[in-house]
Structures are given as C-alpha cells and as structure tokens.
Scaffold this motif. Structure first.
Motif, PDB file in Angstrom:
ATOM      1  N   VAL A   9      -9.174  30.363 -59.086  1.00 49.78           N
ATOM      2  CA  VAL A   9      -8.704  31.575 -58.192  1.00 49.78           C
ATOM      3  C   VAL A   9      -8.967  32.918 -59.108  1.00 49.78           C
ATOM      4  N   ARG A  10      -8.649  33.197 -60.031  1.00 52.90           N
ATOM      5  CA  ARG A  10      -8.805  34.300 -61.013  1.00 52.90           C
ATOM      6  C   ARG A  10     -10.315  34.846 -60.980  1.00 52.90           C
ATOM      7  N   HIS A  11     -11.358  33.577 -61.115  1.00 51.25           N
ATOM      8  CA  HIS A  11     -12.745  34.008 -60.956  1.00 51.25           C
ATOM      9  C   HIS A  11     -13.077  34.538 -59.669  1.00 51.25           C
ATOM     10  N   VAL A  12     -12.657  34.283 -58.582  1.00 57.87           N
ATOM     11  CA  VAL A  12     -12.969  34.421 -57.229  1.00 57.87           C
ATOM     12  C   VAL A  12     -12.340  35.875 -57.047  1.00 57.87           C
ATOM     13  N   ARG A  13     -11.256  36.027 -57.507  1.00 57.83           N
ATOM     14  CA  ARG A  13     -10.814  37.429 -57.252  1.00 57.83           C
ATOM     15  C   ARG A  13     -11.100  38.430 -58.044  1.00 57.83           C
ATOM     16  N   THR A  14     -11.832  38.078 -58.940  1.00 57.88           N
ATOM     17  CA  THR A  14     -12.866  39.223 -59.693  1.00 57.88           C
ATOM     18  C   THR A  14     -14.018  39.310 -58.634  1.00 57.88           C
ATOM     19  N   PHE A  15     -14.455  38.408 -58.220  1.00 57.68           N
ATOM     20  CA  PHE A  15     -15.804  38.750 -57.167  1.00 57.68           C
ATOM     21  C   PHE A  15     -15.480  39.607 -55.969  1.00 57.68           C
ATOM     22  N   ILE A  16     -14.170  39.308 -55.680  1.00 58.43           N
ATOM     23  CA  ILE A  16     -13.502  39.928 -54.356  1.00 58.43           C
ATOM     24  C   ILE A  16     -13.657  41.485 -54.890  1.00 58.43           C
ATOM     25  N   GLN A  17     -12.830  41.791 -55.954  1.00 59.36           N
ATOM     26  CA  GLN A  17     -12.715  43.143 -56.595  1.00 59.36           C
ATOM     27  C   GLN A  17     -14.027  43.828 -57.040  1.00 59.36           C
ATOM     28  N   LYS A  18     -14.952  43.120 -57.054  1.00 54.25           N
ATOM     29  CA  LYS A  18     -16.289  43.596 -57.309  1.00 54.25           C
ATOM     30  C   LYS A  18     -17.155  44.125 -55.982  1.00 54.25           C
ATOM     31  N   GLY A  19     -16.365  43.624 -54.872  1.00 59.56           N
ATOM     32  CA  GLY A  19     -17.233  43.912 -53.569  1.00 59.56           C
ATOM     33  C   GLY A  19     -18.129  42.757 -53.140  1.00 59.56           C
ATOM     34  N   HIS A  20     -18.177  41.612 -53.789  1.00 55.17           N
ATOM     35  CA  HIS A  20     -19.193  40.571 -53.428  1.00 55.17           C
ATOM     36  C   HIS A  20     -18.968  40.166 -51.817  1.00 55.17           C
ATOM     37  N   LEU A  21     -17.598  40.209 -51.375  1.00 61.28           N
ATOM     38  CA  LEU A  21     -17.547  39.879 -49.821  1.00 61.28           C
ATOM     39  C   LEU A  21     -17.263  41.149 -48.963  1.00 61.28           C
ATOM     40  N   ASP A  22     -17.658  42.156 -49.515  1.00 65.17           N
ATOM     41  CA  ASP A  22     -17.710  43.390 -48.555  1.00 65.17           C
ATOM     42  C   ASP A  22     -18.667  43.488 -47.477  1.00 65.17           C
ATOM     43  N   HIS A  23     -19.712  42.477 -47.712  1.00 62.87           N
ATOM     44  CA  HIS A  23     -20.694  42.638 -46.741  1.00 62.87           C
ATOM     45  C   HIS A  23     -20.142  41.794 -45.278  1.00 62.87           C
ATOM     46  N   THR A  24     -19.091  41.231 -45.530  1.00 60.77           N
ATOM     47  CA  THR A  24     -18.627  40.275 -44.257  1.00 60.77           C
ATOM     48  C   THR A  24     -17.964  41.380 -43.273  1.00 60.77           C
ATOM     49  N   ILE A  25     -17.697  42.535 -43.273  1.00 53.57           N
ATOM     50  CA  ILE A  25     -17.057  43.647 -42.686  1.00 53.57           C
ATOM     51  C   ILE A  25     -18.156  44.344 -42.080  1.00 53.57           C
ATOM     52  N   ASP A  26     -18.239  44.493 -40.835  1.00 50.79           N
ATOM     53  CA  ASP A  26     -19.115  44.911 -40.029  1.00 50.79           C
ATOM     54  C   ASP A  26     -18.457  46.295 -39.386  1.00 50.79           C
ATOM     55  N   THR A  59      -4.954  34.033 -35.762  1.00 51.63           N
ATOM     56  CA  THR A  59      -3.844  34.745 -35.154  1.00 51.63           C
ATOM     57  C   THR A  59      -2.463  34.859 -36.044  1.00 51.63           C
ATOM     58  N   ARG A  60      -2.445  34.309 -37.081  1.00 48.98           N
ATOM     59  CA  ARG A  60      -1.203  34.504 -38.085  1.00 48.98           C
ATOM     60  C   ARG A  60      -1.574  34.293 -39.376  1.00 48.98           C
ATOM     61  N   GLY A  61      -0.721  34.525 -40.364  1.00 49.97           N
ATOM     62  CA  GLY A  61      -0.892  34.338 -41.718  1.00 49.97           C
ATOM     63  C   GLY A  61      -1.569  35.317 -42.112  1.00 49.97           C
ATOM     64  N   THR A  62      -2.070  35.304 -43.427  1.00 45.37           N
ATOM     65  CA  THR A  62      -3.016  36.291 -44.450  1.00 45.37           C
ATOM     66  C   THR A  62      -4.307  36.562 -43.488  1.00 45.37           C
ATOM     67  N   LEU A  63      -5.036  35.818 -42.760  1.00 48.60           N
ATOM     68  CA  LEU A  63      -6.231  36.080 -42.177  1.00 48.60           C
ATOM     69  C   LEU A  63      -5.867  37.155 -40.934  1.00 48.60           C
ATOM     70  N   ALA A  64      -4.923  36.697 -40.287  1.00 52.49           N
ATOM     71  CA  ALA A  64      -4.644  37.572 -38.939  1.00 52.49           C
ATOM     72  C   ALA A  64      -4.093  39.200 -39.699  1.00 52.49           C
ATOM     73  N   VAL A  90      -8.753  47.235 -48.924  1.00 52.30           N
ATOM     74  CA  VAL A  90      -9.007  45.683 -48.078  1.00 52.30           C
ATOM     75  C   VAL A  90      -9.027  44.485 -49.116  1.00 52.30           C
ATOM     76  N   HIS A  91      -9.427  44.771 -50.249  1.00 54.85           N
ATOM     77  CA  HIS A  91      -9.524  43.801 -51.176  1.00 54.85           C
ATOM     78  C   HIS A  91      -8.258  42.861 -51.493  1.00 54.85           C
ATOM     79  N   PRO A  92      -6.941  43.578 -51.723  1.00 58.13           N
ATOM     80  CA  PRO A  92      -5.886  42.734 -51.876  1.00 58.13           C
ATOM     81  C   PRO A  92      -5.508  41.858 -50.851  1.00 58.13           C
ATOM     82  N   TYR A  93      -5.771  42.353 -49.350  1.00 61.06           N
ATOM     83  CA  TYR A  93      -5.649  41.415 -48.264  1.00 61.06           C
ATOM     84  C   TYR A  93      -6.912  40.338 -48.256  1.00 61.06           C
ATOM     85  N   MET A  94      -7.835  40.417 -48.904  1.00 60.67           N
ATOM     86  CA  MET A  94      -8.736  39.390 -49.005  1.00 60.67           C
ATOM     87  C   MET A  94      -8.155  38.261 -50.058  1.00 60.67           C
ATOM     88  N   GLU A  95      -7.672  39.119 -51.229  1.00 58.44           N
ATOM     89  CA  GLU A  95      -6.937  37.992 -52.406  1.00 58.44           C
ATOM     90  C   GLU A  95      -5.988  36.981 -51.734  1.00 58.44           C
TER      91      GLU A  95
END
Length: 921
Positions: free
Chosen positions: A641-658, A781-786, A806-811
C-alpha cells in the motif's frame, strides 16, 4: 548428641532421631558425615545423591525362602511431593496398581502409542522419598549391626525367638539390598522412580530397628489423652485439664536403658527455629513444662508456639510399666479445638505411625462428634496398608468410662462407640476383645482414677505426698474410691471391710493397687508391653515387607509398560509366561525384520500426521495477532500500500480523471473556459487494482515473505521429526540404504519444495482472485469511492491545486480496498494451504457418468507422500535379500531386541525378589 542436616529437606535435626521438619529418620551414621552444625540457611539446599556403583550382570542367585505375599489395601491416588534429587514438585500415585508410565524413546522407532497414567482422588503421601544413596547407606549400617551382633539389644525376648526374628530381618534386608542394586543399574522414568523410592523409604523406615519405635496418642481435645499418658508412663509431666486445649506441642517420652548408666532422666526442648536444644534438670521440670508444653490460658503468654517437641527420658520405677528402652511414647495436642497449629501437628504425625492409641472421650462419642479425627485415621492409617497390620498396631481407648454409668447411659455410649468400626481396619474386632467380659473392641478405662492410682502408688512406695496441684483431684479420687469400694474388695479380698480414709494420703498402697486394677488400665498396659516385646517386630517386619512389595511391584509394572511400548503385551502379565514368550520371540527373527521395516514406515506416517495435526492446531487456535503468517501477510499489504500511495502522489493515476473544456471558434484559439471534471471509474479501479496486485506480487516473491512463512510453518514441524534418528529421517528408516543423495531422498525433498511453491501460488492466486472478484468491488454510491467521485465533480480549482487535493481521496479508496481483502485473504490462503497439505496424503477423485449427471461417487487415492511411503516400503522389503542390508537391519534390530530381552530378565528378577529370592552381591 549430634545435630546434623536432614538428607531429605536439609533442616537441622538430631542424629538417630526423626527430622522435626519432614519427619524422615536421620541415620546415626550422618553424624560422622556432618559433625558441624548446619546453618539454617542451608535448609533450602538439596543434598546431592552419593555416587553409587552396582553391577548385577551374571550374578548368581540363592534361594532364601518363599514367603507369601499379600497385596496392600488402598486406592490409587495422585499426590504432589517434593523430589529431593531434582528439587521440584512431582505428582505421583500413592499406590502402584495399574500405573502406566510413558516409555523413553528407543532407537528402534516402532510408533507405539503412549500409555495413559491412571489417577483418582488426591491423597497426601506419608513419607518424603529418600535418595537411593541414602537408602543404601542405611541398609549397609543395619546389616553391619546384625553381622557384628550389635542388633540383639534392639530385639527383646529369649535367645531362640530373637535369633529367628533377626534371621528373618536379615533376609528381608538382603532382598531390599538386591532390589536397590537392581534399581541403580536400571534407571526408570522420574514418576515411577519417585514412587518406588517413596515405598522403599517407608519400607526401610520400618526395617530400621535402631530408631525409636513410636507409640502416638491422639484424640479430640478433652478426651483424656494427657491423663492416660501420665498413667501409662507413671509421671506427672503432661498438663491435663477438662474440655480446653491443654497440651500445646508434641511430648516424647522414652525409658532409659537399664544397661546404660549414662542414659539418665532428662528433659530437652527442641525449638522450631533450629537453635540449640534446651536441657532442664529434674527440679526445673515443673516450670519448664508450664512454659514450653502447656497451652497458655487467657492473656498468658509462653513459648509453646515456638516449640517443635519436648523429649523426656524417664527411669522405669518399681511398680510402673516395663517398656523396652527403644520405644517412645508421644502425646499430641488434641484435635477439633479450633487451633490451626494443633491440627497441623496432628496431620503431620499421622503420616507415619508405628503404633497408635486412639483416645475417645465418652463425653464426645455420642452424636459422632469425633468424626473428623476418625476420618483422618481412616485416610492415613487404615487405607494404604494391609488390614491386619493396621489393626494390630492400633489401640482404641474409651476414656472417662466412669462417666458412662451402668444402664441406658452406658448402652448409648457403647452404641456410639460402634460407629468407629466404619473408620477402623477391616476385622479390627478380630484382633481386639477387651472389657470385663471381652466383648468390647476398645479399652473401657477410668482414666482419672487410673492416673491418680498410679500417683498414689508412687507416693506410697517413694514415701512422699501428692503434689499440691493434684490435691483437689486427689480428693475427688478418694470420693470415687468410696463409691466403688465394694468392687475393689472383690478384686482384693484382703482390703479392710470399711473405707475410712479421710484424705488422699490416708489411702493405703493396696487400695491404690486395687483401684488401678478396677480402672482397667493394666489390661491396656499388659497388651502394650506384650505387643512391644513379642508382636512389635512381627508387625514392623510385615509392614516393611508390604511396602517393599509395593516398590518391587511398581518396578515390575514399569517393566511391563516398557514391553507393551515395544509391541510385547502379555495379557495377564504373568511373569511365568516370560520364558515361553522369550523363546517364541527369538524364533521370529525373519518376521521381525519385516515388522521392523513396516514399523518404521508406520512411524514416518504417524510423524507426518502429527505435524499436519499440529499445523491445524497452530492455525485454528492461535490468535491472528500472534500468528507469524498473519503478521507477515499484514506487513506485505502494508508495504504494498505504501508503494501504491507513492504512485498516486506522483500522479500515475491522474489520467483517470476526464476534464471537459469550452473552446472559442477557430482551431488555434486558446482555451478560455473549463466546463467540468469526471472520474473514469472503471479505468481508475482497474489501474489501482493492477498497481496493488503488482506491488503485492513483488512482496510475496521476496525472501522471508508471507508465502515463505506459511510454508516454513509446516516445514519446521517436519524438521523436528527429521533429526538424526527421528521418525522422518530416511537414513534411519532405511538403515542407511537411502542416504542424502538417493532418489528417495530427492523425492522427499521434492515434496517439501512443492509445499513452498504451492504456498507462493496459493497466496498469489488468492489475492488476485479477491482483487478481481465482484464480491469485493467498491460501490460508487457510498464509501471512499463515492467521496472521490463527488469531490471531482464539485471541485473547480486550478489544475495544480486540484490534483494535490484529489490524491488523498484516491489513497482512501486504496486503503478501503486493502481492508476489504486483507483479513479474508489470510483465512482463505490458510484454508487452501491446509487442503493442499492434506492432498499429499489423500486426494479426492470425483467420478461422473457425463457432464450433466450428478457425481456417482467420490473416491480417495494416495497422495504423493503416501506413494513415497508405499514405494519406500516395497524397496526395503526387496532389500531383505541383500546380506549387507540384513546385517545392518539386524544390528538395529538387536538394539531393540536387547532392550526387550533386558526387561524380560528384569521382570523375572524383580518377581523373584518379591517372592524371596535374593541375589548375592
């Protein structure tokens, strides 16, 4: 008088006397070993056993006699006692029947089941066991006394009777000595060892003719023990009263040896703190008795609580009882008075009884008021030894018999006494018929009249007056004599016709003697003297034989269990069948070779099953927080999880926001307005799962990962059984045929490698399945994804600020995904791993008629481990034609066989000892 350390508990005591702490006899020989006083601090240090060497191989045997053996009467119970050798508490039974002790592991592993130890209710042991070295030393000392004709003075009677008693005594000591040599040369398990030593200690305690033979007086408070005690010994040394606790400690009295001029009258006080004994002259006795013996009354204070015991040496006076010099009478504090110290003394003294006078006051016999003491008598004396031995050394006295007046009052008293028969040895009445018409099993004694009559006789013979403290009791005694004077004249017709005495001093010597006869005390004294001079050694020898038989039988029982553990079980355990069984056993060597191979294979199977069962236990019983696999898996998830959080903070998942922009007319015009943002949910979740799965896969492939911990949990259990000589050691099982480089060893090592691979595969497949499974999908519709979707839709900040927020919400979405699958994945992985382990022994095969029909049946076939065992067994059986293999197998088989033959011989030898065959040393 030498003060030495007790060999059992280390406390200070007098050589040739009983230890005041544990009541074990301290041999006189210890005085030479430890002549210096032992510090009190040394009491906690165990005494190491003395070195002993013994060799009984090829020892000739000599028939001494064939004595009849009678089993001891008693139940099997567990007790906690202190082992002086190992200095630790051990739970042992107090009798030897049906005892099973787990055998030690032998070289030839046959996979025999471990026997159970039988037990019932707990009961305190009577004597703490001595070390074998101490027992051998005491035996040697006793035999030396007999050889040098020094023992004759301990055995009263004429020359012919005494010679026979000494001959029987020596025979029993030789048998005990042979058994001790047998025990030293063949060590047994600790539980049996301490039980055998306990019985041997009790036996040798009885064999020891040099120690004082103790006659103890017990009874409830106010029963009249001290009054009876004074009447028996003919001295006014024990305080007496009515109803209240008077005697506060042990009082020991022995009579001086008339052949030893130095053995004179004396009084010695022994204190609990182990300090030097306190001697007192005859003139100091009254004040010393009041200070150290009598229980203080009211607010008075004295030293009785600090006293261990008080010892008197008295001279046999003219007209008094004539008891053997090495006999010791002990007056004990009364029971049931609510004094804890008195109850402790009584309980301790009942652990070892040579002879017992049980005093019952007629004022307490009705209503079963003496039941608590009677139950102790039954528990500690009646049970655990032969009924005839217990009956002959017990004397029941109904004190204050004059209070049970003739008529209905006496009938009720007689009926109340009969309840005691429930607590006394079986057939006690057959050994005791007393009273005027010999119809009572007890001695009906007018104790007060007997005591004052004894004092009156001494006053007349020694020409002195009654001591002042007894004057009032003397006047009451005169009144009693006046009331029964006609009965006294029937005893002595030469008495004056009228009783004219006006005070105690006026009563004549003949009247005192007639009153003493009327009190019935002389009957008890005559029986005691006859017992101590004629029957005592017979009873003592029978008691010693009984305990020696218990010890030998315990050794025999242990031997049977050793044979049973080696698949040799003689159903009725008849020692006479050993010769036939041994002959048949020697003729089955070919069959034994096959049995040896099969037994070793079964040992492998049993050891593997044991490891599997232990694995199930560890995973099912251990808490997840303390389980190594759960901890390793949690650590893997945390790092992933710490490894993936580093990815998120570096913007590796930013492309999933249109982002939707409004553009002005003209292709090259700049962007002027942003219409909104939107999360590409499917793409975001897929990317997040892929990143987490890749990170977890990397963690599971590292050395020491959760998969390795899972496999090692089982492999470590196997390694304990693979030690050299262990049941899973292929080299031991195959007698060296298959070494570490053999194909069989390679197949076995391949099984363990398969287990490691399966652990990794199960971890990987399980986590992948859970991440991709619909059951663990996040809800929009609920939880962290909502929360993430809502934040993206509602936020209109600049590009850089928006993505930082937005990165903390992804984490948070990542953490929720982790929590959903981490705990479940651990239990699912364990379930599949255990199933794979089981499949190595048995695999389930599903048979279908066609793909649409229900299954016809589910069969099982051998797994890879079972196939390995089957092939190993076949390969070893084929090797029986190989001379080299047969020789190696016979060498191993001989070790197993030699152990069986050894126990055959030991059981035969021990059974011979039990029946009177002694081995020459």
């Amino acid at each position: 008088m030498a003060i030495v350390s007790c060999s059992t508990c280390g406390a200070r005591g007098v050589a040739g006397r009983e230890c005041g702490n544990c009541h074990t006899y301290i041999p006189e020989m210890q005085a030479s070993l430890s002549s210096q006083p032992v510090p009190v601090a040394a009491a906690s240090q165990p005494v190491p056993p003395m070195p002993v060497e013994a060799d009984i191989n090829n020892v000739p045997i000599m028939q001494v006699k064939n004595r009849r053996q009678e089993p001891a009467v008693g139940s099997i119970v567990l007790s906690q006692i202190d082992d002086p050798i190992n200095n630790q508490p051990v739970f042992v039974p107090s009798s030897t029947n049906n005892l099973s002790i787990p055998p030690p592991t032998d070289m030839f592993n046959i996979g025999a089941p471990t026997p159970d130890i039988s037990s019932t209710q707990p009961q305190a042991p009577r004597v703490a066991p001595q070390t074998i070295a101490r027992l051998q030393d005491l035996l040697k000392e006793l035999l030396t006394s007999i050889d040098k004709n020094e023992a004759q003075r301990y055995f009263p009677g004429n020359g012919q009777i005494r010679a026979k008693v000494l001959h029987d005594w020596e025979d029993e000591l030789r048998i005990t000595q042979s058994f001790l040599a047998l025990l030293v040369a063949n060590r047994v398990a600790p539980q049996s060892d301490i039980l055998i030593r306990q019985s041997l200690t009790e036996a040798i305690h009885q064999f020891n003719f040099k120690r004082p033979f103790e006659i103890k007086l017990i009874g409830h408070t106010g029963a009249g023990k001290s009054t009876l005690f004074g009447a028996i010994i003919g001295e006014d040394i024990s305080p007496s009263g009515s109803g209240d606790a008077v005697t506060g400690t042990r009082i020991k009295v022995r009579f001086a040896d008339p052949n030893n001029p130095a053995d004179g009258e004396k009084m010695t006080v022994y204190l609990r703190d182990g300090s030097s004994p306190l001697p007192f002259t005859r003139a100091e006795w009254p004040q010393a008795c009041e200070k150290y013996i009598q229980e203080p009354v009211g607010a008075a204070v004295n030293e009785v609580k600090n006293v261990l015991y008080v010892e008197f040496v008295l001279q046999n006076k003219s007209g008094s009882s004539q008891f053997p010099p090495n006999c010791e009478f002990i007056d004990l504090p009364g029971g049931e008075a609510g004094q804890e110290r008195h109850e402790e003394i009584l309980s301790e003294e009942l652990k070892q009884i040579d002879a017992l006078i049980y005093v019952i006051g007629t004022n307490r016999v009705r209503g079963n008021l003496t039941r608590p003491i009677s139950e102790q008598v039954k528990l500690k004396i009646t049970q655990g030894q032969r009924a005839d031995i217990a009956a002959r050394k017990m004397f029941v006295v109904a004190a204050h018999w004059d209070l049970a007046r003739p008529g209905e009052d006496r009938i009720r008293t007689e009926e109340g006494m009969r309840y005691l028969l429930d607590y006394l040895p079986e057939n006690y009445e057959g050994y005791h018929q007393h009273g005027p018409n010999h119809t009572y099993f007890f001695y009906p004694i007018r104790t007060e009249d007997a005591y004052l009559a004894t004092q009156g006789i001494q006053c007349k013979e020694q020409k002195h007056s009654l001591v002042p403290k007894l004057q009032q009791r003397g006047e009451d005694y005169r009144g009693h004599m006046a009331g029964v004077y006609e009965d006294l004249r029937q005893i002595d017709p030469f008495l004056p016709g009228d009783f004219s005495a006006t005070n105690f001093n006026d009563i004549t010597l003949e009247q005192h003697k007639a009153m003493l006869q009327f009190s019935q005390l002389p009957i008890l004294i005559d029986d005691l003297e006859r017992f101590l001079t004629e029957s005592r050694h017979e009873v003592q020898l029978d008691a010693a034989r009984s305990k020696l038989t218990d010890a030998i039988q315990e050794f025999i029982n242990y031997g049977w269990e050793q044979l049973k553990a080696r698949n040799i079980d003689i159903g009725n355990r008849d020692p006479h069948r050993i010769t036939d069984v041994r002959s048949n056993y020697e003729g089955q060597r070919t069959h034994l070779r096959e049995e040896a191979i099969i037994s070793n294979i079964k040992g492998m199977e049993k050891a593997w099953k044991k490891c599997v069962d232990q694995l199930y236990h560890d995973f099912n019983v251990s808490q997840p927080a303390s389980n190594a696999f759960h901890q390793a898996l949690a650590a893997a998830f945390s790092r992933a999880v710490r490894h993936v959080r580093t990815f998120i903070q570096k913007g590796h998942l930013d492309h999933t926001i249109d982002t939707d922009w409004r553009r002005p007319e003209g292709a090259n015009a700049p962007v002027t307005e942003r219409l909104g943002r939107e999360l590409k949910t499917r793409e975001f979740l897929s990317s997040l799962r892929d990143d987490l799965l890749i990170a977890l896969q990397e963690e599971l492939q590292k050395p020491g990962s959760a998969a390795d911990v899972l496999a090692d949990t089982f492999l470590k259990l196997l390694s304990k059984e693979e030690r050299p000589g262990g049941p899973l050691s292929l080299q031991m099982v195959s007698v060296g045929v298959f070494d570490h480089n053999s194909d069989m060893q390679a197949r076995y090592d391949g099984l363990k490698q398969h287990i490691k691979e399966q652990a990794g595969n199960i971890c990987s497949f399980t986590i992948s399945g859970l991440l991709l499974g619909e059951h663990y999908a996040l809800d929009k519709t609920r939880g962290t994804l909502a929360q993430l979707i809502q934040f993206i839709a509602s936020n209109n900040e600049e590009h850089f600020t928006f993505f930082n927020r937005v990165h903390p919400y992804m984490e948070n979405v990542l953490l929720e995904m982790q929590q959903r699958i981490q705990q479940d994945s651990a239990f699912i992985i364990i379930h599949y791993f255990l199933r794979e382990i089981r499949k190595l022994t048995k695999r389930s095969i599903l048979h279908r008629v066609n793909e649409y029909a229900e299954p016809d049946r589910i069969d099982e076939e051998d797994g890879d481990f079972e196939k390995l065992l089957r092939d190993l067994n076949a390969a070893l059986l084929r090797k029986l034609t190989d001379e080299q293999f047969v020789s190696a197998l016979d060498a191993q088989l001989f070790t197993h066989e030699a152990e069986i033959m050894r126990w055959f011989d030991l059981i035969r030898q021990a059974d011979s000892l039990k029946n009177g065959i002694v081995f020459s040393q």
